[in-house]
Design an enzyme around this catalytic site. Sequence first.
Site: not given
Lengths: 408, 408
Positions: A136, A205, A230-231, A379
């Site tokens: 990312f 990560d 937050y995922k 996605r």
Amino acid sequence: MSEPKLRAKELDAADGLAAQRAEFVLDEGGEAVYLDGNSLGALPVAVPGRVEDVVRRQWGELRIRSWTESGWWTAPERIGDRIAPLVGAAAGQIVVGDSTSVNVFKAVVGAVRLARSADGAAGLARDEIVVDATTFPTDGYIAESAARMTGCTLRPVPPSEVPDALGERTAAVLLNHVDYRTGRLHDLPALTAAVHAAGAYVVWDLCHSAGALPVGLDEHGVDLAVGCTYKYLNGGPGSPAYLYVRAELQDRFDSPLPGWNSHAEPFGMRPGYEPAPGALRGRVGTPDILSMLALEAALDVWDGVPVEAVRAKSLALTDFFLECVEAYVPEGRVECLTPAPHEERGSQVTLRCRDAGEVMRRLIERGVVGDFRHPDALRFGFTPLYVGFADAERAAGMLAVVLAETGP
Amino acid sequence: MSEPKLRAKELDAADGLAAQRAEFVLDEGGEAVYLDGNSLGALPVAVPGRVEDVVRRQWGELRIRSWTESGWWTAPERIGDRIAPLVGAAAGQIVVGDSTSVNVFKAVVGAVRLARSADGAAGLARDEIVVDATTFPTDGYIAESAARMTGCTLRPVPPSEVPDALGERTAAVLLNHVDYRTGRLHDLPALTAAVHAAGAYVVWDLCHSAGALPVGLDEHGVDLAVGCTYKYLNGGPGSPAYLYVRAELQDRFDSPLPGWNSHAEPFGMRPGYEPAPGALRGRVGTPDILSMLALEAALDVWDGVPVEAVRAKSLALTDFFLECVEAYVPEGRVECLTPAPHEERGSQVTLRCRDAGEVMRRLIERGVVGDFRHPDALRFGFTPLYVGFADAERAAGMLAVVLAETGP
């Protein structure tokens, strides 16, 4: 009823996590399917009431007293201990606070300093940071800054080639547990062992794995890790990230952001910095309490939920979604970028298709919310606590409808 | 009615800002006096409802769509523009996000890099960071880290001696506008000019001045500034801090934390970093939306309130409080650490006394909330939007009562 619809019904009926769905605010009754929990988790039912109490009573009435009486001051380490079991960590190794990017900076600089302090003159010669070339983006940007500020060279390497890239010059290695784009799960135990064999330190990560599958930080001897909340952890938009520093390394962890919250005696207001022991050393400034305590409330949904059960359902969901896509979508119209073997799959499915931007726009219009990643990726995130098999079937069906509209 | 009580009544009756008090949640009717708004501002009435909407509707219903539809993505710069007029800045120079400590790091490293890029070989020889020796500790700790990571030496200097300490080696100077302990206001225009005359760059920490007095960032040519938002700006516990980078310097501002939110095209997901133009370059990772939008709601209390009026009332309040202390407290029992001249005073009064810890404990028990700073300081913050003259009189009266109890 079609065969996939019947299968979905059976699978939902047998789903041991089905009851967790009631812990979330969803569009029940409608045809909407939320498959973007890998970007922003749904709202847990318990959160709004808790946030209201934090705002109205803790801030509005108790005001400054809440730093002690409402447990604000110790929230970063307390909430870290709530996340710990979800990523296979014993207590006392995680603090919550700051963004993922800021934590990547702490961790990568910290890893370089650990490597250099580890073996005297040999350590000082370590001047290379290896980073996942498919990372990312923010991890790569921040690693580049960490390299620049520690006199290292940044070396981007595809994860599969990392073991061959390691050597005496390697100080730190920054890897993603799950690739944000393809959903590919990397081999954390093997890569960690390879980094250690080279005498270097690894930073993982966990943004796309924590809360979706077992991580095993302690078991596999990971040095440092960061992740967002937050995922799959449903902490809310931009909720604070976390930093894991393995217990045995904490005394030597030398943060590039030694804010007053990480001081051994923060209210001593001393001019000289003396780092706190333990995980607290990873703190920086005053924690953002509203976002942090919303996260704390959100973590209640994990009470009594084994992450192994989440993983089993996640794999069943993505398997089933792929079966439905195969059943509904004409061959060759989409290509699956997510690996088929379970040991290489996270909790999302990424499909490549020519007109992905337009396809996702139409899917969202019809209530199937995934996301589009430039230039050609669709996605679909599967969050086992609140996504069911009927959702997966419906999403695949709608995908077929939209693909039929947008051309062969 | 005693003479100070009468005076308080007259002053409150003539107070042009008295109506603002209704914008805050206070203990009306009780005898409580909140004089700790210089640590945590009181809750603005508008905040709870706004936060509830952010949680229930924006997150709970719109979910991921809120990044665009609810303006989440642009919140850091939008809220920065709301703070700008309060610190004398034109729009487009402030972004909100991260803690003060993290922003100090960005600003000080950024200032060193500006100095070095400014005048070629001469710039490269600049290897000293000057820091206020009486600074709030985190600024000193972070400046030390910034020095270490940029190959500089950190030189702590009392503010009054800063002009003499500047020279060809000075790269950056980090100063507090108002001293957190004594409430002393430093001469921002003169010190900024002195730093510039030495060819260096200045970073001002506005934590204890923004929202309490005019700052004039643009007018005085300040280079960089940071500040928190939970004191006089009432953003809530740990609400995000901000970073100001003067417009003319933005193209050369080179952040040590180049997260994906500061990329020129964040959703391009490019492996190479290319900084955004303007204030956005100061962003790092995903903003903590709950804390950030609570702050946005809190800033509504400033609509139509000139900061000059706030300053005038602040000085009148601290003057009057000192008069009351003089009238009520036996001479010699406390010593005022806050300068008497208006041009050297922020918006707090700090009194030194032998048994300050015990005195503050008793004051708080009786509803007069200030705070204690080790080893001997009583701090009383005067936040003109919701503190009145009767509050000041009552606090001084209670202080006299407590001091009489705790001994001569």
